[in-house]
Design a protein around this motif. Structure first.
Motif, short mmCIF file in Angstrom:
data_model
loop_
_atom_site.label_atom_id
_atom_site.label_comp_id
_atom_site.label_asym_id
_atom_site.label_seq_id
_atom_site.Cartn_x
_atom_site.Cartn_y
_atom_site.Cartn_z
N ARG A 1 0.82 -1.20 0.00
CA ARG A 1 0.00 0.00 0.00
C ARG A 1 0.86 1.25 0.00
O ARG A 1 0.49 2.27 -0.55
N SER B 1 -1.95 -7.29 -13.81
CA SER B 1 -2.80 -8.47 -13.67
C SER B 1 -3.81 -8.61 -14.79
O SER B 1 -4.26 -9.70 -15.12
N SER C 1 2.15 -4.31 -10.21
CA SER C 1 0.93 -4.85 -9.62
C SER C 1 -0.28 -4.59 -10.48
O SER C 1 -1.32 -5.20 -10.30
N LYS D 1 -11.84 4.06 -7.99
CA LYS D 1 -11.67 3.15 -6.86
C LYS D 1 -12.72 2.05 -6.88
O LYS D 1 -12.44 0.90 -6.54
N ASN E 1 -11.60 -0.37 -9.45
CA ASN E 1 -10.31 -0.99 -9.12
C ASN E 1 -10.08 -0.91 -7.61
O ASN E 1 -9.25 -0.12 -7.13
N PRO E 2 -10.78 -1.71 -6.82
CA PRO E 2 -10.70 -1.61 -5.35
C PRO E 2 -9.32 -1.91 -4.79
O PRO E 2 -9.02 -1.51 -3.65
N ASP E 3 -8.45 -2.59 -5.55
CA ASP E 3 -7.12 -2.90 -5.05
C ASP E 3 -6.14 -1.74 -5.21
O ASP E 3 -5.02 -1.79 -4.70
N TRP E 4 -6.54 -0.71 -5.93
CA TRP E 4 -5.64 0.42 -6.11
C TRP E 4 -5.43 1.13 -4.78
O TRP E 4 -6.34 1.18 -3.93
N PRO E 5 -4.26 1.72 -4.54
CA PRO E 5 -4.02 2.43 -3.28
C PRO E 5 -4.91 3.66 -3.17
O PRO E 5 -5.30 4.26 -4.18
N ASP E 6 -5.21 4.05 -1.96
CA ASP E 6 -6.02 5.24 -1.73
C ASP E 6 -5.22 6.52 -1.95
O ASP E 6 -5.80 7.59 -2.20
#
Length: 202
Positions: free
Chosen positions: A5, A15, A12, A129, A132-137
């Protein structure tokens, strides 16, 4: 917070290539990047996604602006270039850009520069977001930041003219709505533009 994070690792975001069944030996590599989502980078000379950089031509400001007060920026999303005129019209610049990946993400019309930031930080928009929920905030300034070394914030929320460390994007449809420039070009434009510089996207 995990190390993954804390550090924005472009690898990353590869994928999507696996999910799409792409391989590194294929003519095109699909890479998911925080600026654009799913994006295609052609690796062969025979490509339908040409950059258009060689098709640039100088334009006059008059068809697009009534004056050049505070300077004027014209972004041509078709030829994928940005024009700048200084207020006294003594300086004219023409830069290649990246543009949004689709018409749905492309906003056209009049806006202006409302903020200038050196070493910008980056956070995904709520819609990005959600997709793409895995992206950093949050991504701090630095070589992994999608906004490059400088950013001009526009009066339209979430829209910016900014640099990019990923030079493959320039001349292509490769953003979620922003206009990207080579870092050396945004650094020049950053010094030339003012708060209140007029901006028109066509």
């Amino acid at each position: 917070m995990t190390d993954a994070r804390k550090t924005f690792d472009r690898r990353s975001f590869l994928s999507a290539a696996t999910l799409a069944g792409a391989s590194l030996a294929a003519p095109a590599v699909f890479a998911q990047t925080p600026d654009a989502g799913l994006e295609t980078f052609e690796e062969t000379a025979n490509t339908n996604m040409h950059r258009n950089i060689s098709s640039f031509r100088e334009l006059d400001w008059r068809p697009y602006f009534s004056n050049t007060k505070n300077g004027a920026i014209l972004v041509d999303t078709v030829s994928r270039c940005l024009h700048f005129w200084s207020e006294d019209q003594s300086i004219y610049k023409l830069y290649p850009t990246s543009v949004p990946v689709s018409d749905e993400l492309t906003r056209r019309g009049r806006t202006e520069v409302i903020r200038k930031v050196k070493g910008p930080t980056w956070s995904p928009t709520p819609s990005m977001k959600k997709r793409n929920p895995d992206w950093p905030d949050f991504v701090p300034a630095g070589p992994d930041n999608p906004l490059g070394t400088r950013a001009l914030y526009l009066s339209w929320q979430y829209y910016r003219i900014h640099g990019t460390h990923d030079t493959r994007k320039i001349g292509r449809k490769s953003s979620n709505g922003c206009i990207g420039l080579y870092n050396q070009h945004i650094e020049q434009l950053f010094d030339l533009a003012k708060i209140g510089t007029q901006v028109v996207l066509i």
